[in-house]
Write a protein that holds these residues in place. Structure first.
Motif, mmCIF file in Angstrom:
data_model
loop_
_atom_site.group_PDB
_atom_site.id
_atom_site.type_symbol
_atom_site.label_atom_id
_atom_site.label_comp_id
_atom_site.label_asym_id
_atom_site.label_seq_id
_atom_site.Cartn_x
_atom_site.Cartn_y
_atom_site.Cartn_z
ATOM 1 N N ILE A 46 16.097 29.811 -13.050
ATOM 2 C CA ILE A 46 14.947 30.714 -12.938
ATOM 3 C C ILE A 46 15.134 31.914 -13.861
ATOM 4 O O ILE A 46 14.221 32.359 -14.553
ATOM 5 N N ARG A 106 11.906 40.088 -7.710
ATOM 6 C CA ARG A 106 13.150 39.725 -7.012
ATOM 7 C C ARG A 106 14.124 40.898 -7.111
ATOM 8 O O ARG A 106 14.910 40.993 -8.055
ATOM 9 N N LYS A 157 23.122 33.690 -4.763
ATOM 10 C CA LYS A 157 23.166 35.031 -5.356
ATOM 11 C C LYS A 157 24.110 35.930 -4.563
ATOM 12 O O LYS A 157 23.869 36.185 -3.384
ATOM 13 N N ARG A 193 21.805 34.959 4.779
ATOM 14 C CA ARG A 193 21.044 35.137 3.556
ATOM 15 C C ARG A 193 19.791 35.975 3.805
ATOM 16 O O ARG A 193 19.280 36.011 4.929
ATOM 17 N N GLU A 251 8.976 30.048 3.273
ATOM 18 C CA GLU A 251 9.922 29.207 2.536
ATOM 19 C C GLU A 251 10.887 28.469 3.466
ATOM 20 O O GLU A 251 11.789 27.786 3.020
ATOM 21 N N GLY A 295 7.129 30.198 -0.907
ATOM 22 C CA GLY A 295 8.313 30.082 -1.773
ATOM 23 C C GLY A 295 8.733 28.627 -1.808
ATOM 24 O O GLY A 295 9.574 28.186 -1.026
ATOM 25 N N GLY A 343 6.898 30.247 -5.833
ATOM 26 C CA GLY A 343 7.941 29.298 -6.217
ATOM 27 C C GLY A 343 7.596 28.695 -7.571
ATOM 28 O O GLY A 343 6.459 28.824 -8.050
HETATM 29 C C1 PEP Z 1 11.249 30.496 -3.545
HETATM 30 O O1 PEP Z 1 12.122 30.178 -2.739
HETATM 31 O O2 PEP Z 1 10.328 29.730 -3.903
HETATM 32 C C2 PEP Z 1 11.257 31.823 -4.165
HETATM 33 C C3 PEP Z 1 10.285 32.232 -4.942
HETATM 34 O O3 PEP Z 1 12.342 32.609 -3.933
HETATM 35 P P1 PEP Z 1 13.747 32.409 -4.679
HETATM 36 O O4 PEP Z 1 13.564 31.404 -5.776
HETATM 37 O O5 PEP Z 1 14.160 33.731 -5.204
HETATM 38 O O6 PEP Z 1 14.631 31.920 -3.584
#
Ligand code: PEP
Ligand code: MG
Length: 579
Positions: A194, A298, A342, A360, A433, A454, A505
């Motif tokens: 990403i 983010r 992360k 998390r 998510e 997400g 996402g």
């Molecule tokens: C996701 O999970 O789709 C999202 C946008 O958050 P991250 O990729 O930062 O976990």
């Protein structure tokens, strides 16, 4: 010439020479530190010296026992280098003067010592070079920690080849020096991928054997669209890819020239096409690609590549900067989402067996109220400088949302008491998510101002597929009927409760799914800035009625493959296909 097949992580074609990282320690990249971080860096240095001393003494004891005292004498020389006051003082002096990371400063001082010693015509002193080398490597390894990855401070551009890169390694890299990333492990929606997309650096991950096949300075072609890496290409292949690179540039330029047009279908259905950002530095790219705001900031990257937590004030300044820079457009700030893939090197977080299922995001924040509330206050204070919205990551049900909102209310009360202004109407949204959130979206919708789906996590959790694991990447299917049903439910539940529903996402930025999502009624699409012009054009080319029919058709299909083939058909004949 050899072809290696991996997983496409960030689109684009790159041609350049390979540079392997993470294999040696004298490759530390410099980054600037703040004046107030100098004492922390000195402390890190002292800790690394103590740790290295311990290691050497232990090694000396072992060698002495196994091989005898004479053999162990070499380590006396190592300890002498380690305790050399002149060397230590020079590092501290340079650190105070230059304000670079201490690992880099130490490396440069060691390199200087080696240069000086190698010029001296004295056999005894020449022998000391290997001691300095050895000790230097040990200290740097201890400074970087076991996960430390370094990039050579090279002048020319190159393609980074690594076994793995952490999201913070990727974030710390010099964008204008790096033509591409290639890694042995990782997958499409890992945060490293990403980050690479955000930096607009073509990348292929999950190649498994890249670091064993590729050598420094090998010629490489990266095809970030298909996930192909070509090692030492022949002339004809090089010609084909140079042509493709030109074609991509041409189409990208065309899309960018249309960037200011609204995301409106031919029958006038209006949606919002927004950008995801990781750092305030990404703002120019958001503007340049014509995004209508930021659908996901983010914030965790603000906490990375530094030695201390950011203060409330520092965060306030950063959020205020972003809010003002993007105004009058809105920006959705997501609260800290640490954990999973992360981490912060300076936060003592225990290692977990399944970090994505562990401590998390909101779970971590609710357990650290001081840290969380500092961020909430910073967001609230910044909210009067632009159109801010706030959202929580990884909410698994109403209970967690209430707990987070309770802390937010406490922060609001504290600010009111101090007569600090903030936007009383600040919208507070929930990221959907976790499957339990999707399945209870009707309940969550009663207590939220908006939803943002997400999919990166929703897919991994609903299909039980680790989003960073290349071995199971073939099972990571955005178009799986289970995922589509959840998305539809979340959109419908949100709309029934009168709130808007977005998606941040990676799926939102995939042209293959744009029409399907549009047809399901998604209100906002948020994606890496570089994809914004393309998605806008997809929306502008079709009618909402077409999109609704595509959604109806797709929802009747039984497998992800069938859905993909079905939806691809509609964009196949257009130029969106090429990117
Ligand atoms: C996701 O999970 O789709 C999202 C946008 O958050 P991250 O990729 O930062 O976990
Ligand atoms: Mg997520």
């Amino acid at each position: 010439m050899e072809k290696l097949k991996g997983i496409p992580a960030a689109p684009g074609i790159s041609i350049g020479s390979a540079h392997l990282v993470g294999k040696e320690e004298f490759n530390v990249a410099p980054y600037k530190i703040r004046l107030q971080d100098v004492p922390v860096q000195i402390q890190l240095f002292e800790d690394a010296l103590i740790k290295t001393r311990k290691e050497i003494v232990e090694l000396q004891k072992k060698i002495s026992k196994d091989l005898g005292r004479d053999e162990a004498e070499i380590f006396d020389a190592h300890l002498l280098v380690l305790e050399d006051r002149i060397l230590i003082e020079e590092v501290i002096l340079q650190l105070k003067k230059e304000h670079f990371n201490v690992a880099y400063i130490f490396q440069e001082v060691i390199k200087k010592y080696i240069r000086v010693f190698s010029r001296i015509e004295d056999e005894y002193l020449k022998e000391r070079i290997s001691d300095i080398n050895d000790v230097g490597r040990r200290v740097i390894r201890n400074l970087l920690g076991e996960k430390g990855i370094s990039v050579q401070n090279k002048k020319e551009q190159f393609i980074v080849v690594a076994h793995d890169l952490s999201p913070s390694d990727t974030a710390a890299m010099h964008k204008n020096k790096i033509l591409g990333f290639i890694t042995d492990i990782g997958s499409k929606t890992s945060h490293t991928a990403i980050m690479a997309k955000s930096l607009e650096i073509p990348s292929v991950v999950g190649l498994e054997i890249a670091t064993s096949k590729i050598k420094n300075d090998d010629q490489l072609i990266i095809d970030g669209f298909s996930g192909l890496v070509i090692l030492n290409p022949d002339k004809d292949t090089l010609k084909i890819y140079k042509k493709k690179e030109e074609q991509v540039k041409k189409i990208t330029k065309k899309f960018i020239s249309l960037k200011s047009l609204p995301a409106k279908t031919t029958d006038d259905k209006r949606v919002r096409v927004m950008a995801n950002i990781e750092l305030p530095e990404d703002i120019p790219s958001v503007v340049q690609h014509g995004a209508e705001g930021i659908g996901l900031y983010r914030t965790e990257y603000f906490y990375m590549n530094r030695t201390t937590l950011p203060t409330e004030n520092e965060q306030f300044e950063a959020y205020k900067f972003v809010a003002q820079a993007i105004s009058p457009h809105p920006i959705v700030i997501r609260t800290l989402d640490l954990g999973g893939d992360k981490f912060l090197s300076h936060l003592e977080v225990p290692r977990e067996m399944s970090p994505f299922l562990g401590w998390r995001a909101i779970r971590f924040c609710l357990a650290q109220p001081d840290m969380f509330k500092a961020q909430l206050r910073a967001i609230l204070r910044a909210s009067k400088f632009g159109k801010l919205k706030l959202m929580y990551p990884m909410i698994s049900g109403v209970d967690e949302l209430r707990q987070a909102n309770k802390m937010l209310s406490e922060c609001k009360a504290e600010l009111r008491k101090k007569h600090v202004d903030f936007d009383e109407e600040l919208e507070v949204g929930v990221m959907i998510e976790v499957p339990s959130a999707a399945m209870t979206a009707d309940l969550l919708a009663k207590e939220a101002d908006f939803f943002s789906i997400g999919t990166n996590d929703l897919i991994q959790y609903s299909l039980a597929v680790d989003r960073t694991n290349e071995k199971v990447a073939y099972l990571y299917e955005p178009a799986h009927p289970a995922v589509l049903r959840m998305i539809k439910k979340v959109i419908d539940d949100g709309h029934n409760a009168g709130i808007w529903v977005g998606m941040c996402g990676e799926m939102a930025g995939d042209p293959c799914f744009s029409l399907l999502l549009l047809g399901l009624g998604l209100d906002e699409f948020s994606m890496p800035p570089a994809v914004v012009p393309q998605i806008k054009q997809v929306v502008r080319t079709f009618s909402f009625a077409d999109a609704q029919n595509i959604a109806i058709g797709a929802m009747k299909l039984s497998t992800a493959k069938e859905v993909e083939e079905f939806t691809k058909k509609f964009i196949e004949k257009t130029e969106f296909q090429i990117l």
